[in-house]
Write an enzyme that holds these catalytic residues in place. Structure first.
Site: not given
Length: 350
Positions: A205, A226, A249-250, A270, A282, A284, A305, A310
């Protein structure tokens, strides 16, 4: 120059000191609007004519003339500086939380962006520093870092295992915690290895840090549930690895995430909140997770996920995703819109 100098530049941004970034031409001086003040602006820009660097997402909100509608939200836009754009006005330009309290005077005009790569690097560095992506742009008076320095600073290849220890947790008493860090970045990423390797691909994860959800039990998101559901799932299936990524926060940081929450209170979802702040939907970097897995010797995994991005990034970096395992949790009245936005606007397969 080196990643050490980038770390110093990040510190300067947070303290309101000017920095300089060099590309192919002369270095560009930059002063972060959020952490500066009128006195520092006067010292940085005595003539009062430095243009303002914003992101396209923020520029669209301001309805800037000459703005390309299809621009990527975190791409650079330069705003022409006129005599009435003082420091307070620039703050209102930079911070969308002030839009309702501070009516815009306008109209503002976008001017051609020179040194676009340098400007994009500056916006990215603001995200890394956790400040709003908005700058006064002027003449460099500081030693310059390069675009390559900024990219190297963000490269997960610098991550290494720093420490590990047994850590019994709720849901799995036979777990091990592993800390990863890079020489120049202050934050540590964490892996929680649940159970013992048994020859099968681990259930993995990728969990991005969420102080509000993981620690405070926020009902606005599904992060805390999660996190715990993943640990229990790994225990049930034999073994797994929870990668706890310090990308709050992403990827925009805690303070900017709270700003996004304030915009959500005004009615934005969002996605729109992030882009109004000037960030990507996003931000990340899932390459970090790939590096962590590689250091743990796991290149074939089952991924827990609902986010296909990802899967895509991990496979692009050499991690084989043998199976995508969905994770399903019931919504509550506070996060139903958040989950719908995930499904409808960011492609999560809920």
């Amino acid at each position: 120059m080196s990643t050490r100098d980038v770390a110093r530049a990040i510190d300067s941004l947070r303290r309101g000191w000017p920095i300089a970034i060099g590309g192919g031409g002369d270095p560009v001086g930059l002063l972060a609007i959020e952490t500066a003040d009128a006195g520092r602006l006067a010292a940085f820009d005595p003539a009062g004519d430095s243009p303002i660097l914003l992101s396209a997402g923020r520029a669209v909100t301001l309805k800037l003339a000459n703005q390309i509608e299809a621009a990527v939200p975190d791409s650079p836009v330069l705003v022409e500086r006129t005599f009435w754009i003082d420091f307070d006005c620039a703050v209102a330009l930079a911070d969308p939380q002030l839009d309702m309290a501070t009516p815009m005077k306008g109209p503002f005009r976008a001017i051609p962006v020179t040194d676009a790569d340098v400007m994009a690097a500056a916006l990215g560095l603001a995200r890394t520093a956790g400040v709003l992506p908005a700058f006064f742009v002027g003449v460099a008076s500081e030693p310059a870092i390069s675009i390559a320095d900024v990219a190297d600073f963000e490269d997960p290849i610098h991550l290494a295992i720093a420490a590990r220890a047994h850590l019994p947790v709720a849901g799995s008493e036979r777990s091990e915690i592993v800390a990863f860090r890079s020489p120049d970045s202050p934050g540590e990423h964490i892996a929680l290895i649940v159970g013992q390797p048994d020859g099968n691909p681990p259930l993995v994860r990728l969990h991005s840090e969420c102080l509000t959800g993981d620690v405070l039990g926020s009902l606005k998101c599904d992060c805390g549930p999660q996190l715990h559901a993943a640990i229990y799932a790994m225990e049930r299936t034999g073994w797994g690895i929870l990668l706890y990524l310090r990308q709050e926060g992403r990827g925009i940081g805690l303070v900017n995430k709270l700003r996004a929450y304030a915009l959500q209170d005004q009615g934005f979802d969002t996605v729109d909140a992030n882009t109004r702040l000037g960030f990507a939907v996003d931000a990340r970097d899932f390459r970090v997770a790939a590096r962590m897995l590689d250091l743990l010797g796991q290149t074939r995994i089952r991924l827990l996920t609902n986010n296909p991005e990802k899967v895509r990034v991990l496979e692009a970096t050499g991690i084989q995703v043998a199976e995508r395992v969905p994770i399903a949790l019931p919504p509550n009245p506070f996060n139903a819109k958040y989950l719908a936005t995930k499904r409808d606007r960011t492609g999560h397969q809920l």
